[in-house]
Design a protein around this motif. Structure first.
Motif, short mmCIF file in Angstrom:
data_model
loop_
_atom_site.label_atom_id
_atom_site.label_comp_id
_atom_site.label_asym_id
_atom_site.label_seq_id
_atom_site.Cartn_x
_atom_site.Cartn_y
_atom_site.Cartn_z
N LEU A 44 -1.60 -7.26 8.11
CA LEU A 44 -0.34 -7.82 7.71
C LEU A 44 -0.54 -9.42 7.36
CD1 LEU A 44 2.34 -6.13 10.07
CD2 LEU A 44 1.86 -5.61 7.70
N ALA A 45 -1.26 -9.92 8.09
CA ALA A 45 -1.46 -11.46 7.88
C ALA A 45 -2.00 -11.69 6.62
CB ALA A 45 -2.01 -12.04 8.92
N TRP A 46 -2.96 -10.93 6.11
CA TRP A 46 -3.97 -10.87 5.04
C TRP A 46 -2.98 -10.92 3.68
CZ3 TRP A 46 -6.62 -9.21 0.64
CH2 TRP A 46 -7.77 -9.58 0.33
N GLY A 47 -2.07 -9.93 3.59
CA GLY A 47 -0.91 -10.27 2.62
C GLY A 47 -1.20 -9.68 1.32
N PHE A 48 -2.58 -9.53 0.84
CA PHE A 48 -3.00 -8.87 -0.62
C PHE A 48 -2.30 -9.74 -1.53
CE2 PHE A 48 -3.54 -5.77 2.62
CZ PHE A 48 -5.05 -4.95 2.25
N GLY A 49 -1.78 -11.15 -1.48
CA GLY A 49 -1.24 -11.87 -2.45
C GLY A 49 0.03 -11.52 -2.77
N PHE A 50 0.54 -10.46 -2.28
CA PHE A 50 2.07 -10.08 -2.57
C PHE A 50 3.04 -10.68 -1.52
CE2 PHE A 50 -0.42 -6.71 -4.49
CZ PHE A 50 0.08 -6.56 -5.75
N SER A 51 2.72 -11.34 -0.55
CA SER A 51 3.47 -11.64 0.65
C SER A 51 4.64 -12.83 -0.18
CB SER A 51 2.87 -12.28 1.81
OG SER A 51 1.94 -11.34 2.23
N ALA A 52 4.08 -13.77 -1.00
CA ALA A 52 4.79 -14.90 -1.58
C ALA A 52 5.86 -14.25 -2.41
CB ALA A 52 3.92 -15.83 -2.16
N VAL A 53 5.29 -13.22 -3.28
CA VAL A 53 6.41 -12.57 -4.04
C VAL A 53 7.63 -11.95 -3.35
CG1 VAL A 53 6.77 -10.68 -5.62
CG2 VAL A 53 4.86 -11.87 -5.61
N ILE A 68 0.82 0.39 -6.16
CA ILE A 68 1.95 1.21 -6.19
C ILE A 68 2.94 0.73 -5.18
CG2 ILE A 68 3.20 3.51 -6.20
CD1 ILE A 68 0.52 4.58 -7.60
N ALA A 69 2.23 0.81 -4.00
CA ALA A 69 3.22 0.47 -2.63
C ALA A 69 3.74 -0.71 -2.91
CB ALA A 69 2.35 0.60 -1.34
N ALA A 70 2.89 -1.73 -3.06
CA ALA A 70 3.54 -3.27 -3.20
C ALA A 70 4.52 -3.43 -4.44
CB ALA A 70 2.34 -4.13 -3.52
N GLN A 71 4.28 -2.96 -5.44
CA GLN A 71 5.10 -2.95 -6.46
C GLN A 71 6.64 -2.36 -6.07
OE1 GLN A 71 3.49 -2.22 -10.63
NE2 GLN A 71 1.45 -2.72 -9.48
N GLU A 72 6.41 -0.94 -5.72
CA GLU A 72 7.77 -0.42 -5.42
C GLU A 72 8.45 -1.12 -4.14
OE1 GLU A 72 9.47 2.20 -6.62
OE2 GLU A 72 7.62 1.81 -8.23
N ALA A 73 7.70 -1.77 -3.18
CA ALA A 73 8.46 -2.58 -2.29
C ALA A 73 9.04 -3.78 -2.47
CB ALA A 73 7.43 -2.99 -1.12
#
Length: 158
Positions: A73-82, A148-153
């Protein structure tokens, strides 16, 4: 006068530039470029596996050889800021937890590189819509499980 005008224009454009940088599509494009080691505009499985190995090293903060839920969860994949900007942190965290649970094939509470590679191989195969063994930016952006998961979330509920 020209300097003042330029400064005012820069401030006026700053939010739109920031919003563009925090767009999930731009993040997916940036991720694609990071994985595309030979910069040929297509991803193959060898590039994905090399990237996964690097990702695991950076994710595995305690150097145990696997990433637990907190590290993932801490890694965030770049989407955390969004997610934070859009007030969708809980949705994004839920999507990330689901992805982690799918990756954690043996239910050990940790994801190993082997498990990550297995997940990514399945995601790669699913994303490869034309079955040519490579992913285009469109296939990666529109069909990869994690995107897909990140965009939908991150999308507002309508």
């Amino acid at each position: 006068m020209n300097k003042v005008f330029c400064i005012l224009c820069a401030f006026a454009l700053a939010p739109s530039v920031q919003a563009q940088q925090l767009d999930p599509g731009n993040i997916a494009q940036s991720q694609f470029a990071q994985v595309d080691a030979d910069s040929n505009g297509r991803l193959d499985m060898a590039e994905q596996e090399r990237f996964d190995s690097d990702m695991m090293i950076s994710m595995d903060l305690d150097e145990s050889g696997a990433a637990d839920m907190d590290e993932f969860l801490a890694w965030g994949f770049g989407f955390s800021a969004v997610a934070e900007e859009r007030g969708r942190e809980a949705n994004y965290q839920t999507a990330s937890r689901i992805i982690f649970s799918i990756m954690d094939y043996d239910d050990s509470g940790e994801v190993t590189l082997e498990e990550m590679n297995g997940f990514q191989a399945a995601a790669f195969a699913y994303s490869d819509q034309d079955d040519d063994g490579e992913l285009t930016p469109e296939e990666f952006h529109s069909h990869h499980f994690m995107n897909i998961a990140a965009q939908e979330a991150l999308m507002p509920i309508q």
